[in-house]
Design an enzyme around this catalytic site. Structure first.
Site, PDB file in Angstrom:
ATOM      1  N   GLU A  44       0.871  -1.183   0.000  1.00  0.00           N
ATOM      2  CA  GLU A  44       0.000   0.000   0.000  1.00  0.00           C
ATOM      3  C   GLU A  44       0.903   1.227   0.000  1.00  0.00           C
ATOM      4  O   GLU A  44       1.719   1.400   0.914  1.00  0.00           O
ATOM      5  CB  GLU A  44      -0.913   0.026   1.231  1.00  0.00           C
ATOM      6  CG  GLU A  44      -1.890   1.204   1.180  1.00  0.00           C
ATOM      7  CD  GLU A  44      -2.692   1.423   2.453  1.00  0.00           C
ATOM      8  OE1 GLU A  44      -3.707   2.143   2.394  1.00  0.00           O
ATOM      9  OE2 GLU A  44      -2.300   0.898   3.516  1.00  0.00           O
ATOM     10  N   GLU A  69       5.071   4.565   3.843  1.00  0.00           N
ATOM     11  CA  GLU A  69       4.617   5.878   4.303  1.00  0.00           C
ATOM     12  C   GLU A  69       5.813   6.823   4.442  1.00  0.00           C
ATOM     13  O   GLU A  69       6.810   6.495   5.070  1.00  0.00           O
ATOM     14  CB  GLU A  69       3.856   5.737   5.628  1.00  0.00           C
ATOM     15  CG  GLU A  69       3.503   7.010   6.335  1.00  0.00           C
ATOM     16  CD  GLU A  69       2.750   8.020   5.474  1.00  0.00           C
ATOM     17  OE1 GLU A  69       1.771   7.660   4.828  1.00  0.00           O
ATOM     18  OE2 GLU A  69       3.182   9.193   5.460  1.00  0.00           O
ATOM     19  N   ASN A  96      10.089   7.065   0.795  1.00  0.00           N
ATOM     20  CA  ASN A  96       9.374   7.745  -0.278  1.00  0.00           C
ATOM     21  C   ASN A  96       9.145   6.771  -1.430  1.00  0.00           C
ATOM     22  O   ASN A  96      10.104   6.163  -1.940  1.00  0.00           O
ATOM     23  CB  ASN A  96      10.213   8.933  -0.767  1.00  0.00           C
ATOM     24  CG  ASN A  96       9.446   9.845  -1.692  1.00  0.00           C
ATOM     25  OD1 ASN A  96       8.508   9.414  -2.367  1.00  0.00           O
ATOM     26  ND2 ASN A  96       9.836  11.103  -1.734  1.00  0.00           N
ATOM     27  N   ASP A 118      -2.833  11.703  -1.946  1.00  0.00           N
ATOM     28  CA  ASP A 118      -2.917  13.172  -1.965  1.00  0.00           C
ATOM     29  C   ASP A 118      -3.305  13.630  -3.376  1.00  0.00           C
ATOM     30  O   ASP A 118      -2.676  13.216  -4.355  1.00  0.00           O
ATOM     31  CB  ASP A 118      -1.564  13.776  -1.573  1.00  0.00           C
ATOM     32  CG  ASP A 118      -1.187  13.410  -0.140  1.00  0.00           C
ATOM     33  OD1 ASP A 118      -2.083  13.367   0.714  1.00  0.00           O
ATOM     34  OD2 ASP A 118       0.003  13.145   0.111  1.00  0.00           O
ATOM     35  N   LYS A 122      -3.442  21.228  -8.094  1.00  0.00           N
ATOM     36  CA  LYS A 122      -2.915  22.183  -9.078  1.00  0.00           C
ATOM     37  C   LYS A 122      -2.274  21.428 -10.240  1.00  0.00           C
ATOM     38  O   LYS A 122      -1.506  20.484 -10.023  1.00  0.00           O
ATOM     39  CB  LYS A 122      -1.870  23.094  -8.418  1.00  0.00           C
ATOM     40  CG  LYS A 122      -2.496  24.076  -7.466  1.00  0.00           C
ATOM     41  CD  LYS A 122      -1.491  25.024  -6.882  1.00  0.00           C
ATOM     42  CE  LYS A 122      -2.202  25.927  -5.876  1.00  0.00           C
ATOM     43  NZ  LYS A 122      -1.330  26.416  -4.831  1.00  0.00           N
ATOM     44  N   THR A 191     -10.405   2.854   5.114  1.00  0.00           N
ATOM     45  CA  THR A 191      -9.192   3.537   5.583  1.00  0.00           C
ATOM     46  C   THR A 191      -9.633   4.676   6.507  1.00  0.00           C
ATOM     47  O   THR A 191     -10.825   4.978   6.608  1.00  0.00           O
ATOM     48  CB  THR A 191      -8.400   4.120   4.395  1.00  0.00           C
ATOM     49  OG1 THR A 191      -9.024   5.323   3.972  1.00  0.00           O
ATOM     50  CG2 THR A 191      -8.301   3.145   3.230  1.00  0.00           C
ATOM     51  N   GLU A 192      -8.658   5.340   7.119  1.00  0.00           N
ATOM     52  CA  GLU A 192      -9.013   6.486   7.988  1.00  0.00           C
ATOM     53  C   GLU A 192      -9.711   7.583   7.178  1.00  0.00           C
ATOM     54  O   GLU A 192     -10.727   8.141   7.598  1.00  0.00           O
ATOM     55  CB  GLU A 192      -7.773   7.096   8.646  1.00  0.00           C
ATOM     56  CG  GLU A 192      -7.089   6.234   9.678  1.00  0.00           C
ATOM     57  CD  GLU A 192      -5.973   5.390   9.091  1.00  0.00           C
ATOM     58  OE1 GLU A 192      -5.440   5.740   8.012  1.00  0.00           O
ATOM     59  OE2 GLU A 192      -5.640   4.362   9.699  1.00  0.00           O
ATOM     60  N   TYR A 193      -9.144   7.900   6.035  1.00  0.00           N
ATOM     61  CA  TYR A 193      -9.734   8.960   5.207  1.00  0.00           C
ATOM     62  C   TYR A 193     -11.109   8.554   4.690  1.00  0.00           C
ATOM     63  O   TYR A 193     -12.007   9.387   4.576  1.00  0.00           O
ATOM     64  CB  TYR A 193      -8.796   9.308   4.042  1.00  0.00           C
ATOM     65  CG  TYR A 193      -7.808  10.394   4.396  1.00  0.00           C
ATOM     66  CD1 TYR A 193      -6.843  10.178   5.378  1.00  0.00           C
ATOM     67  CD2 TYR A 193      -7.837  11.633   3.775  1.00  0.00           C
ATOM     68  CE1 TYR A 193      -5.944  11.156   5.729  1.00  0.00           C
ATOM     69  CE2 TYR A 193      -6.939  12.638   4.120  1.00  0.00           C
ATOM     70  CZ  TYR A 193      -5.996  12.394   5.098  1.00  0.00           C
ATOM     71  OH  TYR A 193      -5.100  13.381   5.449  1.00  0.00           O
ATOM     72  N   GLU A 194     -11.260   7.291   4.401  1.00  0.00           N
ATOM     73  CA  GLU A 194     -12.554   6.803   3.905  1.00  0.00           C
ATOM     74  C   GLU A 194     -13.636   6.973   4.981  1.00  0.00           C
ATOM     75  O   GLU A 194     -14.749   7.416   4.689  1.00  0.00           O
ATOM     76  CB  GLU A 194     -12.396   5.326   3.525  1.00  0.00           C
ATOM     77  CG  GLU A 194     -13.592   4.726   2.826  1.00  0.00           C
ATOM     78  CD  GLU A 194     -13.253   3.372   2.225  1.00  0.00           C
ATOM     79  OE1 GLU A 194     -12.081   2.942   2.279  1.00  0.00           O
ATOM     80  OE2 GLU A 194     -14.179   2.752   1.685  1.00  0.00           O
TER      81      GLU A 194
HETATM   82  N1  SAM Z   1      -4.138   5.805   2.874  1.00  0.00           N
HETATM   83  C1  SAM Z   1      -4.501   6.536   4.066  1.00  0.00           C
HETATM   84  C2  SAM Z   1      -5.983   6.664   4.178  1.00  0.00           C
HETATM   85  O1  SAM Z   1      -6.678   6.371   3.192  1.00  0.00           O
HETATM   86  O2  SAM Z   1      -6.477   7.010   5.253  1.00  0.00           O
HETATM   87  C3  SAM Z   1      -3.799   7.913   4.116  1.00  0.00           C
HETATM   88  C4  SAM Z   1      -4.216   8.897   3.068  1.00  0.00           C
HETATM   89  S1  SAM Z   1      -3.304  10.421   3.157  1.00  0.00           S
HETATM   90  C5  SAM Z   1      -4.288  11.532   2.272  1.00  0.00           C
HETATM   91  C6  SAM Z   1      -1.996  10.127   2.005  1.00  0.00           C
HETATM   92  C7  SAM Z   1      -0.756   9.522   2.664  1.00  0.00           C
HETATM   93  O3  SAM Z   1       0.191   9.204   1.639  1.00  0.00           O
HETATM   94  C8  SAM Z   1      -0.059  10.461   3.629  1.00  0.00           C
HETATM   95  O4  SAM Z   1       0.147   9.812   4.855  1.00  0.00           O
HETATM   96  C9  SAM Z   1       1.260  10.793   2.924  1.00  0.00           C
HETATM   97  O5  SAM Z   1       2.316  11.046   3.818  1.00  0.00           O
HETATM   98  C10 SAM Z   1       1.493   9.537   2.100  1.00  0.00           C
HETATM   99  N2  SAM Z   1       2.337   9.754   0.905  1.00  0.00           N
HETATM  100  C11 SAM Z   1       2.170  10.714  -0.034  1.00  0.00           C
HETATM  101  N3  SAM Z   1       3.128  10.643  -0.971  1.00  0.00           N
HETATM  102  C12 SAM Z   1       3.918   9.599  -0.618  1.00  0.00           C
HETATM  103  C13 SAM Z   1       5.094   9.026  -1.178  1.00  0.00           C
HETATM  104  N4  SAM Z   1       5.644   9.533  -2.292  1.00  0.00           N
HETATM  105  N5  SAM Z   1       5.651   7.972  -0.561  1.00  0.00           N
HETATM  106  C14 SAM Z   1       5.116   7.474   0.578  1.00  0.00           C
HETATM  107  N6  SAM Z   1       3.996   7.981   1.158  1.00  0.00           N
HETATM  108  C15 SAM Z   1       3.412   9.028   0.575  1.00  0.00           C
END
Ligand code: SAM
Length: 213
Positions: A44, A69, A96, A118, A122, A191-194
């Site tokens: 994930e 993450e 990353n 995310d 933009k 998920t948390e956001y869901e």
């Molecule tokens: N998946 C979770 C949920 O649905 O609740 C979290 C969603 S949150 C909007 C997006 C997550 O992706 C953040 O915790 C962010 O730090 C992580 N993220 C964004 N770009 C990333 C990258 N290039 N590599 C690893 N994690 C990343």
């Protein structure tokens, strides 16, 4: 997602390196050894606080899950969850995803999950979206042939962009829903956001796509 500094996070991660793997570049090509079995590996990307991956791991003990993450202050929440749940088929990487090929070998991953990535609304930030073509290249580099990406989001703009990006890349669309929670899809794990966005009445978009080779 708020990124409060957590001075204790690095220490907690070091104490629980069974779950949050330190130096993951040293495990490239060896993830089945890390899990101690030959079960499929699902990753994930952008795992957040880890509810999805932990619940998926509980529901599917014969699949290995790796959550990726970027932020230490966030991955540590997922780590706490994995420790409490005591799920040996979960590992977490505080890295990353842009460097995915440093951590995984060709054919090492069986499926990629992208949940509520995310949106980077933009236009000039389109390259940062986790469904942009450079990320699709990265996933292809580590996935098995005909590997799948399962994607869900509350963000209509990101969903539209992603469907176009998948199509331009030549991925097969195997499933699509514009309102997951009112569809006949079974076994959804939130998920948390869901939880947050669906409780406010927003529809959840979901699709499954597959590489042709
Ligand atoms: N998946 C979770 C949920 O649905 O609740 C979290 C969603 S949150 C909007 C997006 C997550 O992706 C953040 O915790 C962010 O730090 C992580 N993220 C964004 N770009 C990333 C990258 N290039 N590599 C690893 N994690 C990343």
């Amino acid at each position: 997602m708020r990124f409060r500094n957590k001075p204790w996070a690095a220490e907690y991660i070091a104490e629980h390196s069974y779950y949050c793997i330190l130096g993951p570049e040293n495990r490239k090509g060896k993830w089945h050894e890390v899990f101690g079995n030959e079960h499929p590996i699902h990753i994930e990307v952008g795992t957040g606080k880890g509810t999805f991956i932990t619940e998926m791991a509980k529901a599917n003990p014969h699949i290995n899950y790796i959550g990726i993450e970027l932020f230490e202050s966030v991955v540590v929440k997922a780590l706490e969850r994995a420790v409490v749940a005591n799920v040996p088929n979960v590992k977490l990487l505080n890295v990353n995803a842009e460097k995915l090929t440093e951590y995984f070998d060709k054919n090492e991953v069986d499926r990629v999950y992208l949940n509520f990535s995310d949106p980077w609304p933009k236009k000039r930030h389109a390259k940062r979206r986790l469904t942009y073509k450079t990320f699709l290249d990265l996933y292809k580099s580590v996935l098995v042939p005909k590997g799948e990406i399962h994607f869900k989001t509350d963000n209509r703009g990101l969903f539209e962009f992603s469907l176009m990006s998948f199509s331009e890349y030549g991925l097969l669309l195997n499933y699509v829903s514009l309102d997951l929670h009112n569809s006949d899809y079974e076994g959804n794990i939130m998920t948390e956001y869901e939880e947050k966005f669906s409780s406010k009445g927003f529809p959840i978009y979901r699709c499954e796509v597959q590489y042709k080779e």
